[in-house]
Design a protein around this motif. Structure first.
Motif, PDB file in Angstrom:
ATOM      1  N   MET A  81     -31.375 -26.930  21.261  1.00  0.00           N
ATOM      2  CA  MET A  81     -31.036 -26.341  22.544  1.00  0.00           C
ATOM      3  C   MET A  81     -31.969 -25.186  22.869  1.00  0.00           C
ATOM      4  O   MET A  81     -32.228 -24.334  22.021  1.00  0.00           O
ATOM      5  N   CYS A  82     -32.455 -25.165  24.086  1.00  0.00           N
ATOM      6  CA  CYS A  82     -33.275 -24.066  24.576  1.00  0.00           C
ATOM      7  C   CYS A  82     -32.389 -22.829  24.723  1.00  0.00           C
ATOM      8  O   CYS A  82     -31.311 -22.898  25.325  1.00  0.00           O
ATOM      9  N   SER A  83     -32.843 -21.718  24.184  1.00  0.00           N
ATOM     10  CA  SER A  83     -32.044 -20.496  24.263  1.00  0.00           C
ATOM     11  C   SER A  83     -32.163 -19.817  25.623  1.00  0.00           C
ATOM     12  O   SER A  83     -31.439 -18.865  25.894  1.00  0.00           O
ATOM     13  N   MET A  84     -33.029 -20.298  26.485  1.00  0.00           N
ATOM     14  CA  MET A  84     -33.179 -19.720  27.824  1.00  0.00           C
ATOM     15  C   MET A  84     -32.291 -20.444  28.838  1.00  0.00           C
ATOM     16  O   MET A  84     -31.506 -19.829  29.521  1.00  0.00           O
ATOM     17  N   CYS A  85     -32.441 -21.775  28.925  1.00  0.00           N
ATOM     18  CA  CYS A  85     -31.746 -22.526  29.970  1.00  0.00           C
ATOM     19  C   CYS A  85     -30.580 -23.369  29.453  1.00  0.00           C
ATOM     20  O   CYS A  85     -29.902 -24.026  30.240  1.00  0.00           O
ATOM     21  N   GLY A 112     -39.550 -14.096  18.578  1.00  0.00           N
ATOM     22  CA  GLY A 112     -39.524 -15.529  18.824  1.00  0.00           C
ATOM     23  C   GLY A 112     -38.232 -15.988  19.460  1.00  0.00           C
ATOM     24  O   GLY A 112     -37.204 -15.316  19.372  1.00  0.00           O
ATOM     25  N   ALA A 113     -38.283 -17.145  20.100  1.00  0.00           N
ATOM     26  CA  ALA A 113     -37.101 -17.773  20.703  1.00  0.00           C
ATOM     27  C   ALA A 113     -37.348 -19.269  20.800  1.00  0.00           C
ATOM     28  O   ALA A 113     -38.492 -19.720  20.921  1.00  0.00           O
ATOM     29  N   TYR A 114     -36.263 -20.021  20.740  1.00  0.00           N
ATOM     30  CA  TYR A 114     -36.357 -21.466  20.940  1.00  0.00           C
ATOM     31  C   TYR A 114     -36.323 -21.732  22.441  1.00  0.00           C
ATOM     32  O   TYR A 114     -35.379 -21.350  23.125  1.00  0.00           O
ATOM     33  N   MET A 115     -37.385 -22.373  22.932  1.00  0.00           N
ATOM     34  CA  MET A 115     -37.514 -22.649  24.370  1.00  0.00           C
ATOM     35  C   MET A 115     -37.939 -24.091  24.596  1.00  0.00           C
ATOM     36  O   MET A 115     -38.498 -24.727  23.704  1.00  0.00           O
ATOM     37  N   CYS A 116     -37.719 -24.557  25.821  1.00  0.00           N
ATOM     38  CA  CYS A 116     -38.202 -25.880  26.204  1.00  0.00           C
ATOM     39  C   CYS A 116     -39.705 -25.912  25.950  1.00  0.00           C
ATOM     40  O   CYS A 116     -40.427 -25.005  26.368  1.00  0.00           O
ATOM     41  N   LEU A 154     -34.318 -14.925  29.829  1.00  0.00           N
ATOM     42  CA  LEU A 154     -35.765 -14.739  29.770  1.00  0.00           C
ATOM     43  C   LEU A 154     -36.137 -13.262  29.891  1.00  0.00           C
ATOM     44  O   LEU A 154     -37.007 -12.778  29.171  1.00  0.00           O
ATOM     45  N   ALA A 155     -35.457 -12.541  30.784  1.00  0.00           N
ATOM     46  CA  ALA A 155     -35.719 -11.102  30.934  1.00  0.00           C
ATOM     47  C   ALA A 155     -35.400 -10.363  29.641  1.00  0.00           C
ATOM     48  O   ALA A 155     -36.138  -9.444  29.240  1.00  0.00           O
ATOM     49  N   ALA A 156     -34.327 -10.756  28.947  1.00  0.00           N
ATOM     50  CA  ALA A 156     -33.972 -10.122  27.675  1.00  0.00           C
ATOM     51  C   ALA A 156     -35.028 -10.414  26.613  1.00  0.00           C
ATOM     52  O   ALA A 156     -35.382  -9.535  25.820  1.00  0.00           O
ATOM     53  N   PHE A 157     -35.558 -11.634  26.597  1.00  0.00           N
ATOM     54  CA  PHE A 157     -36.610 -11.978  25.659  1.00  0.00           C
ATOM     55  C   PHE A 157     -37.868 -11.141  25.933  1.00  0.00           C
ATOM     56  O   PHE A 157     -38.457 -10.564  25.009  1.00  0.00           O
ATOM     57  N   LYS A 160     -37.452  -7.634  24.736  1.00  0.00           N
ATOM     58  CA  LYS A 160     -37.624  -7.500  23.281  1.00  0.00           C
ATOM     59  C   LYS A 160     -39.100  -7.483  22.910  1.00  0.00           C
ATOM     60  O   LYS A 160     -39.519  -6.757  22.009  1.00  0.00           O
ATOM     61  N   VAL A 161     -39.874  -8.319  23.596  1.00  0.00           N
ATOM     62  CA  VAL A 161     -41.313  -8.377  23.317  1.00  0.00           C
ATOM     63  C   VAL A 161     -41.967  -7.038  23.664  1.00  0.00           C
ATOM     64  O   VAL A 161     -42.768  -6.514  22.915  1.00  0.00           O
ATOM     65  N   THR A 162     -41.630  -6.500  24.810  1.00  0.00           N
ATOM     66  CA  THR A 162     -42.307  -5.299  25.305  1.00  0.00           C
ATOM     67  C   THR A 162     -41.713  -3.997  24.780  1.00  0.00           C
ATOM     68  O   THR A 162     -42.292  -2.937  25.017  1.00  0.00           O
ATOM     69  N   ALA A 163     -40.585  -4.062  24.104  1.00  0.00           N
ATOM     70  CA  ALA A 163     -39.942  -2.835  23.585  1.00  0.00           C
ATOM     71  C   ALA A 163     -40.758  -2.185  22.474  1.00  0.00           C
ATOM     72  O   ALA A 163     -41.441  -2.808  21.728  1.00  0.00           O
TER      73      ALA A 163
END
Length: 163
Positions: A81-85, A112-116, A154-157, A160-163
């Motif tokens: 499962m995509c963690s975004m959509c 990292g995140a699981y995405m389409c 996606l905004a939360a991901f 995390k990247v930019t933090a």
């Protein structure tokens, strides 16, 4: 999402150098993209299949991040499962990893995140692209709420990247 130019796309990246952003492969079909159905622009690099990119509208304009995928073929038979959509795919979800910007990224820190794999989350949510049997689970959320959830994930991901 409003249509983006190549210049806007290249200037949006926060986790790569200016030289890297100048060299990355921007999609050649920008004019043909379904901009009205996109919450973000995502694409795979045709010259480097392990690289992906996404650009999302933010309060300060646009934020772009460079991603790397895990080894191809590692989960091609498992349903994920995509963690975004929240779309389920057989072999269509990848672990995408974004290096953090600046010194942290140079030290190897990443998120990292699981995405389409094809980064077409916006189209799956809207039913414009078919994820196959059982790809979109029946939900009690309205389409607008599903879109808001995808954008928030996606905004939360990106945060995390930019933090």
């Amino acid at each position: 999402m409003k249509p983006l130019t190549e210049r806007e796309i290249r200037s949006a990246f926060v986790n790569c150098s200016k030289g890297e952003s100048k060299r990355l492969s921007v999609p050649r079909d920008l004019a043909d993209r379904p901009w009205g159905d996109l919450d973000f622009l995502g694409w795979r690099d045709p010259q480097a299949p392990d690289r992906a990119y996404l650009v999302m509208e933010s309060g300060a304009g646009h934020t772009g991040i460079q991603l790397r995928s895990t080894a191809a073929g590692s989960s091609q038979t498992r349903r994920s499962m995509c963690s975004m959509c929240v779309t389920v795919h057989t072999g269509g979800v990848s672990l995408l990893v974004a290096p953090k910007p600046g010194k942290a990224g140079k030290q190897g820190n990443s998120v990292g995140a699981y995405m389409c794999t094809d980064l077409a989350c916006s189209l799956y949510v809207r039913g414009k692209k078919d994820a196959g049997v059982g790809g979109r689970l029946r939900e009690s959320l309205s389409l607008e709420q599903q879109i808001e959830r995808t954008v928030a994930n996606l905004a939360a991901f990106i945060a995390k990247v930019t933090a």
